[in-house]
Design a protein around this motif. Structure first.
Motif, PDB file in Angstrom:
ATOM      1  N   VAL A   1       1.003  18.809  -2.608  1.00 44.39           N
ATOM      2  CA  VAL A   1      -0.344  18.362  -2.160  1.00 44.39           C
ATOM      3  C   VAL A   1      -0.597  17.440  -1.207  1.00 44.39           C
ATOM      4  O   VAL A   1       0.433  16.979  -0.610  1.00 44.39           O
ATOM      5  CB  VAL A   1      -1.003  17.451  -3.675  1.00 44.39           C
ATOM      6  CG1 VAL A   1      -0.798  18.344  -4.775  1.00 44.39           C
ATOM      7  CG2 VAL A   1       0.078  16.252  -3.700  1.00 44.39           C
ATOM      8  N   GLU A   2      -1.763  17.400  -0.689  1.00 48.21           N
ATOM      9  CA  GLU A   2      -1.953  16.937   0.395  1.00 48.21           C
ATOM     10  C   GLU A   2      -2.734  15.754   0.033  1.00 48.21           C
ATOM     11  O   GLU A   2      -3.719  15.921  -0.618  1.00 48.21           O
ATOM     12  CB  GLU A   2      -2.612  17.622   1.708  1.00 48.21           C
ATOM     13  CG  GLU A   2      -2.988  17.059   2.770  1.00 48.21           C
ATOM     14  CD  GLU A   2      -1.750  16.620   3.837  1.00 48.21           C
ATOM     15  OE1 GLU A   2      -0.842  17.512   3.690  1.00 48.21           O
ATOM     16  OE2 GLU A   2      -1.880  15.556   4.415  1.00 48.21           O
ATOM     17  N   VAL A   3      -2.523  14.388   0.493  1.00 45.16           N
ATOM     18  CA  VAL A   3      -3.256  13.380  -0.221  1.00 45.16           C
ATOM     19  C   VAL A   3      -4.307  12.845   1.034  1.00 45.16           C
ATOM     20  O   VAL A   3      -3.400  12.505   2.083  1.00 45.16           O
ATOM     21  CB  VAL A   3      -2.443  12.222  -0.821  1.00 45.16           C
ATOM     22  CG1 VAL A   3      -3.373  10.907  -1.143  1.00 45.16           C
ATOM     23  CG2 VAL A   3      -1.661  12.795  -2.073  1.00 45.16           C
ATOM     24  N   ARG A   4      -5.294  12.579   0.787  1.00 42.29           N
ATOM     25  CA  ARG A   4      -6.350  12.278   1.818  1.00 42.29           C
ATOM     26  C   ARG A   4      -6.742  10.578   1.705  1.00 42.29           C
ATOM     27  O   ARG A   4      -6.901  10.343   0.603  1.00 42.29           O
ATOM     28  CB  ARG A   4      -7.711  12.911   1.730  1.00 42.29           C
ATOM     29  CG  ARG A   4      -8.682  12.414   2.723  1.00 42.29           C
ATOM     30  CD  ARG A   4      -9.927  13.560   2.701  1.00 42.29           C
ATOM     31  NE  ARG A   4     -10.349  13.772   1.133  1.00 42.29           N
ATOM     32  CZ  ARG A   4     -11.490  14.486   0.900  1.00 42.29           C
ATOM     33  NH1 ARG A   4     -11.670  15.604   1.931  1.00 42.29           N
ATOM     34  NH2 ARG A   4     -11.774  14.864  -0.085  1.00 42.29           N
ATOM     35  N   GLY A   5      -6.162  10.081   2.911  1.00 45.37           N
ATOM     36  CA  GLY A   5      -6.770   8.445   2.783  1.00 45.37           C
ATOM     37  C   GLY A   5      -8.072   8.299   2.699  1.00 45.37           C
ATOM     38  O   GLY A   5      -8.933   9.184   2.843  1.00 45.37           O
ATOM     39  N   LYS A   6      -8.515   7.212   2.234  1.00 45.52           N
ATOM     40  CA  LYS A   6      -9.845   6.378   2.209  1.00 45.52           C
ATOM     41  C   LYS A   6     -10.555   6.185   3.609  1.00 45.52           C
ATOM     42  O   LYS A   6      -9.724   5.902   4.503  1.00 45.52           O
ATOM     43  CB  LYS A   6     -10.034   5.403   1.238  1.00 45.52           C
ATOM     44  CG  LYS A   6      -9.792   5.977  -0.058  1.00 45.52           C
ATOM     45  CD  LYS A   6     -10.444   5.125  -1.196  1.00 45.52           C
ATOM     46  CE  LYS A   6     -10.290   5.687  -2.586  1.00 45.52           C
ATOM     47  NZ  LYS A   6      -9.312   4.831  -3.368  1.00 45.52           N
TER      48      LYS A   6
END
Ligand code: MTE
Ligand code: MO
Length: 368
Positions: A363-368
């Motif tokens: 998975v690629e986690v996107r920062g806020k």
């Protein structure tokens, strides 16, 4: 039919495949036989129509008002039952997880050319029917009977051998396994592709034992030699190996892929912060799941197990993950009550049976 008339003798080639390319034959099989959508691992009971499907030949369309099941061969008291007779017998309903023995085949290198399953050939339906054992007892196998065979109405060729799909169980196995004679799934009549109007379900065994479109149960005085019993469904290291019969399901777990997918690549995007990782785990042969671990970036941690919904059904697991931005590799692995643990890489089998290696999701986690 003589060998000369047999159109499939020497004319079907089916090699092993070394690479990630799939043949046209595999593509055709993959279009006919569908897998569970992994997002439905969220459900204890697989929604109707979403159970994986594995049909060797064509789906026979049978007339349920006239369909009869015969108890034939070496019984003292051979008889037949109509579907309505079977429906009037003691009813049981229970969730049973079925998994295809070829699930995970596409993860092997080299790969046997067949239905190219990745992870999805599994599901849990709530099956309704009656227990088979009392019906066999009523038919009374003669003293010299050793096995009972189960024949389906579907017919075709494999390895140039023409046959109806059929399997057998020994009397001891029948005694132990709690085999169900089934006419409903999830509270509805069996769907045509899942064996309507009548099939068996063999709890704890890979799916090949659960014969669909059942019309004949035969008592045999010697071991059954039908193709689906002896010509395939054996664990083998190579062509010379006589092999071991494929029977009970190996321990396994899957993860519902978190976040949202890219349509084409199925790669996942997750937002930073708390994420519930959810999945299911199961094992066969009466074993239960003792532990599920989740690995995130190389560290294994224990997940929480829910209560099992039935003795032959998968169990839900859950793990709370605090996702941080960047790419992460998530894996899950289950351990059963006999201490069997899923391997990190596939164990070799010539036909690609029983691959229960850990499930991996990137998975690629996107920062806020
Ligand atoms: N008559 C018949 N029964 C069959 C089969 C088949 O091709 N014909 N396939 C078997 C295999 S290999 C599996 S994995 C299960 C799949 O059951 P499902 O399609 O209802 O999920 O059915 C089993 N019973
Ligand atoms: Mo299967």
């Amino acid at each position: 039919m003589t060998n000369q008339d047999n159109p499939f003798l020497h004319r079907i080639t089916r090699g092993n495949t070394q690479d990630d390319r799939f043949s046209r034959e595999e593509l055709t099989l993959a279009n006919r036989n569908s897998g569970l959508l992994l997002e439905l691992l969220n459900c204890d009971i697989t929604p109707t129509g979403a159970h994986y499907l594995l049909n060797h030949f064509d789906v026979p369309v049978l007339d349920k008002t006239n369909h009869s099941l015969s108890f034939a061969g070496g019984f003292e008291n051979p008889y037949s039952l109509l579907l309505d007779d079977i429906k009037s017998l003691d009813k049981i309903t229970q969730p049973v997880t079925l998994e295809c023995a070829g699930n995970g085949r596409a993860g092997l290198q080299p790969r046997s050319s067949s239905m190219p399953w990745m992870y999805e050939a599994v599901g849990t339906y709530e099956w309704t029917g009656t227990l088979l054992k009392p019906l066999i007892e009523k038919a009374a196998p003669k003293n010299n009977v050793v096995e009972i065979s189960f024949s389906g109405a579907d017919k075709g060729f494999d390895a140039a051998i023409e046959h109806n799909y059929a399997r057998s169980l020994t009397l001891e196995q029948l005694e132990e396994l709690g085999v169900m004679l089934v006419y409903e799934m999830n509270g509805q009549d069996l769907l045509p592709q899942h064996g309507a109007p009548l099939r068996i379900v063999v709890p704890g065994w890979y799916g090949m034992a659960s014969v669909k479109w059942l019309f004949k149960i035969e008592a045999l005085t010697s071991a059954f030699e039908g193709f689906q019993q002896v010509g395939t469904y054996h664990f083998k290291s190579d062509d010379e190996d006589n092999g071991q019969p494929v029977q009970d399901i190996r321990v396994k777990s899957l993860m519902m892929p978190p976040g949202v997918p890219d349509w084409y690549s199925r790669k996942r995007l997750v937002d930073e912060g708390p994420v519930s990782l959810i999945g299911r785990a199961w094992s066969g042969g009466g074993r239960v799941i003792k532990k599920v671990e989740v690995e995130i970036d190389g560290v294994w941690q224990q997940a929480k197990l829910s209560k099992q919904i039935g003795p032959f059904a998968w169990v839900k697991w859950q793990f709370e993950w605090m996702a941080t931005s960047g790419e992460h590799c998530l894996r899950c692995r289950a351990t059963d009550s006999e201490g069997h643990v899923q391997p990190l890489s596939p164990s070799w089998d010539l036909s690609g049976f029983g691959n229960n290696m850990v499930h991996e999701v990137t998975v690629e986690v996107r920062g806020k």
